[in-house]
Write an enzyme that holds these catalytic residues in place. Structure first.
Site, PDB file in Angstrom:
ATOM      1  N   HIS A  99      38.888  19.652  23.188  1.00  0.00           N
ATOM      2  CA  HIS A  99      37.710  20.535  23.272  1.00  0.00           C
ATOM      3  C   HIS A  99      36.495  19.960  22.549  1.00  0.00           C
ATOM      4  O   HIS A  99      35.441  20.597  22.522  1.00  0.00           O
ATOM      5  CB  HIS A  99      38.047  21.918  22.704  1.00  0.00           C
ATOM      6  N   LYS A 126      37.963  19.098  30.774  1.00  0.00           N
ATOM      7  CA  LYS A 126      36.988  20.020  30.175  1.00  0.00           C
ATOM      8  C   LYS A 126      35.582  19.418  30.309  1.00  0.00           C
ATOM      9  O   LYS A 126      34.973  19.558  31.354  1.00  0.00           O
ATOM     10  CB  LYS A 126      37.409  20.347  28.748  1.00  0.00           C
ATOM     11  N   SER A 146      41.414  25.478  20.400  1.00  0.00           N
ATOM     12  CA  SER A 146      41.054  26.030  21.712  1.00  0.00           C
ATOM     13  C   SER A 146      40.908  27.542  21.732  1.00  0.00           C
ATOM     14  O   SER A 146      40.235  28.074  22.609  1.00  0.00           O
ATOM     15  CB  SER A 146      42.089  25.610  22.746  1.00  0.00           C
TER      16      SER A 146
HETATM   17  C1  LIG Z   1      43.976  21.236  22.671  1.00  0.00           C
HETATM   18  C2  LIG Z   1      44.430  20.953  24.074  1.00  0.00           C
HETATM   19  N1  LIG Z   1      45.151  19.853  24.298  1.00  0.00           N
HETATM   20  C3  LIG Z   1      45.580  19.538  25.537  1.00  0.00           C
HETATM   21  C4  LIG Z   1      45.290  20.354  26.618  1.00  0.00           C
HETATM   22  C5  LIG Z   1      45.834  19.995  27.983  1.00  0.00           C
HETATM   23  O1  LIG Z   1      44.855  19.500  28.814  1.00  0.00           O
HETATM   24  P1  LIG Z   1      45.022  19.443  30.405  1.00  0.00           P
HETATM   25  O2  LIG Z   1      44.355  20.643  30.956  1.00  0.00           O
HETATM   26  O3  LIG Z   1      44.355  18.176  30.807  1.00  0.00           O
HETATM   27  O4  LIG Z   1      46.486  19.404  30.707  1.00  0.00           O
HETATM   28  C6  LIG Z   1      44.529  21.482  26.430  1.00  0.00           C
HETATM   29  C7  LIG Z   1      44.195  22.345  27.588  1.00  0.00           C
HETATM   30  O5  LIG Z   1      43.871  23.466  27.530  1.00  0.00           O
HETATM   31  C8  LIG Z   1      44.086  21.816  25.118  1.00  0.00           C
HETATM   32  O6  LIG Z   1      43.375  22.919  24.884  1.00  0.00           O
END
Ligand SMILES: Cc1ncc(COP(=O)(O)O)c(C=O)c1O
Length: 400
Positions: free
Chosen positions: A215, A246, A187
């Site tokens: 992502h 996303k 990310s």
């Molecule tokens: C790699 C990754 N996993 C999980 C999440 C968590 O997602 P959520 O926004 O649905 O809580 C994110 C959010 O930024 C992320 O970048």
């Protein structure tokens, strides 16, 4: 003030110094009005939003909006409880079936957010006799899930299958009780996991593999299933977690598995059992967005065209970027935290919103300006983002 707050005084001081150094308070940005998938009003000014993770631009898709409105009017604004206590709505179950069909997997579980999906799976799937080997750059939700659980934890160097192998080898027979955790697209820097090599290592040591495709869902793979599809290794990935927040433009999370036994884990996951389930409107827009994503190769192409153009344009200006072209483009400036914050503010004053990411949330320790691209950005917007960075380049005396 109660003494409980004392431990936060250093944070207050750091925050005050940052505001004094940069002339702006980056933690209190208010998006006053959202105009479209790529535009909003901030500080009374119209911005091009280039830091939203809205990869396919579906937040304003008319079909998704209509599905959400219809569900809210027919089934209400919230579920007012967890699925274990209050029961699942038919739409929760339908979405699980649709995700299972999309991933061609026998098991799928929907969670209230992607954070909760990682928290639930990582804390519950592994126990005290198991080992989790995670890429050092994994997301906070993965680290937090591990903290909530009881497995032994080993970190391996980011995107380094040889280092993973070294650590698995040391485990001896315990390697068959281990779970390797990586991400499809990371990310912060936008780089992909070397998944073929990681699959090769995990197969040789009999480990299990979880890929967080937060992502990469909708972004990679012929059908948008993510990095495992892109690299043709879906049969070797044991668990995929991801988010609806996303590319699907909604809120929620999921885990799918090639193992039907995932279903048994549902009844043991505290972050699943003890939180309210997603609202009807969120589930409805997610279901619609999943259909659009599945048919969305045109959107994926547009996203990658935009990403390629911005990455190549910034690289040609001499900016220090993440290692590969990606819809997440991280710009590392030769500047301190205060200076980077001031530059981020200059971008805002030129009508461009990107994410300011400060240590310790960044790999490598320094501050980042993180751009994320959308299929909904048009040529004029990409040009405007490049123009704004070009002015910053001149000011920093960078050379291509
Ligand atoms: C790699 C990754 N996993 C999980 C999440 C968590 O997602 P959520 O926004 O649905 O809580 C994110 C959010 O930024 C992320 O970048």
């Amino acid at each position: 003030m109660t003494s409980l707050f004392k431990k936060f005084l250093p944070l207050e001081k750091t925050h005050a110094e940052l505001v004094a150094d940069s002339g702006v308070d980056p933690f209190h940005i208010v998006v006053e009005r959202v105009l479209s998938a790529t535009e909003a009003i901030i500080n009374g000014r119209q911005m091009i939003m280039a830091g939203t993770n809205n990869y396919l631009g579906l937040t304003f898709d008319p079909e998704c909006v209509a599905a959400a409105c219809e569900a809210a009017s027919k089934e209400g604004t919230g579920t007012t409880g967890s699925r274990m206590a209050n029961g699942s709505y038919a739409a929760h179950v339908a979405l699980e079936n649709e995700l299972a069909a999309f991933y061609q997997c026998p098991a799928a579980i929907v969670f209230s957010t992607g954070y909760i999906a990682n928290l639930a799976i990582l804390s519950t799937l592994t126990g005290p006799r198991d080992v989790i080997l995670l890429d050092a750059d994994c997301h906070a939700s993965i680290y937090d899930g591990i903290r909530l659980g009881s497995a032994e934890v080993i970190r391996f160097h980011h995107n380094n299958p040889a280092d993973l192998e070294k650590r698995l080898k040391r485990l001896g027979d315990r390697a068959t009780h281990s779970l390797v955790v990586v991400e499809g697209i990371y990310s912060m820097l936008g780089d992909r996991a070397p998944l073929r090599e990681i699959v090769d290592v995990k197969r040789r040591y009999g480990a299990s593999l979880l890929v967080d495709e937060a992502h990469s869902l909708g972004v990679l793979g012929q059908n948008g299933r993510g990095l495992a599809e892109e690299f043709g290794v879906e049969g070797d990935v044991d668990f995929i977690t991801g988010t609806f927040s996303k590319s699907l433009g909604s809120i929620g999370g999921f885990c799918v598995s090639r193992w039907p036994e995932l279903e048994n884990v549902r009844y043991a996951m505290r972050p699943y059992i003890f939180t309210a389930s997603s609202s009807p409107s969120l589930i409805a827009s997610t279901r619609k967005a999943l259909q659009l994503l599945y048919r969305g190769s045109g959107l994926r192409k547009k996203l990658w065209d935009n990403a390629t153009q911005l990455y190549q344009g910034l690289a040609a200006m001499g900016f220090n970027l993440g290692p590969e072209i990606s819809p997440v483009i991280a710009v590392r400036l030769p500047a301190s935290v205060g200076e980077t914050t001031a530059i981020w503010n200059q971008l805002l004053s030129r009508g461009i919103y990107v994410n300011l990411v400060l240590p310790p949330a960044t790999p490598g320790g320094g501050p980042l300006l993180r751009c994320s691209l959308s299929a909904a950005h048009d040529q004029g917007q990409i040009d405007a983002i490049l123009d704004a960075f070009s002015e910053i380049r001149d000011q920093l005396h960078l050379h291509a």
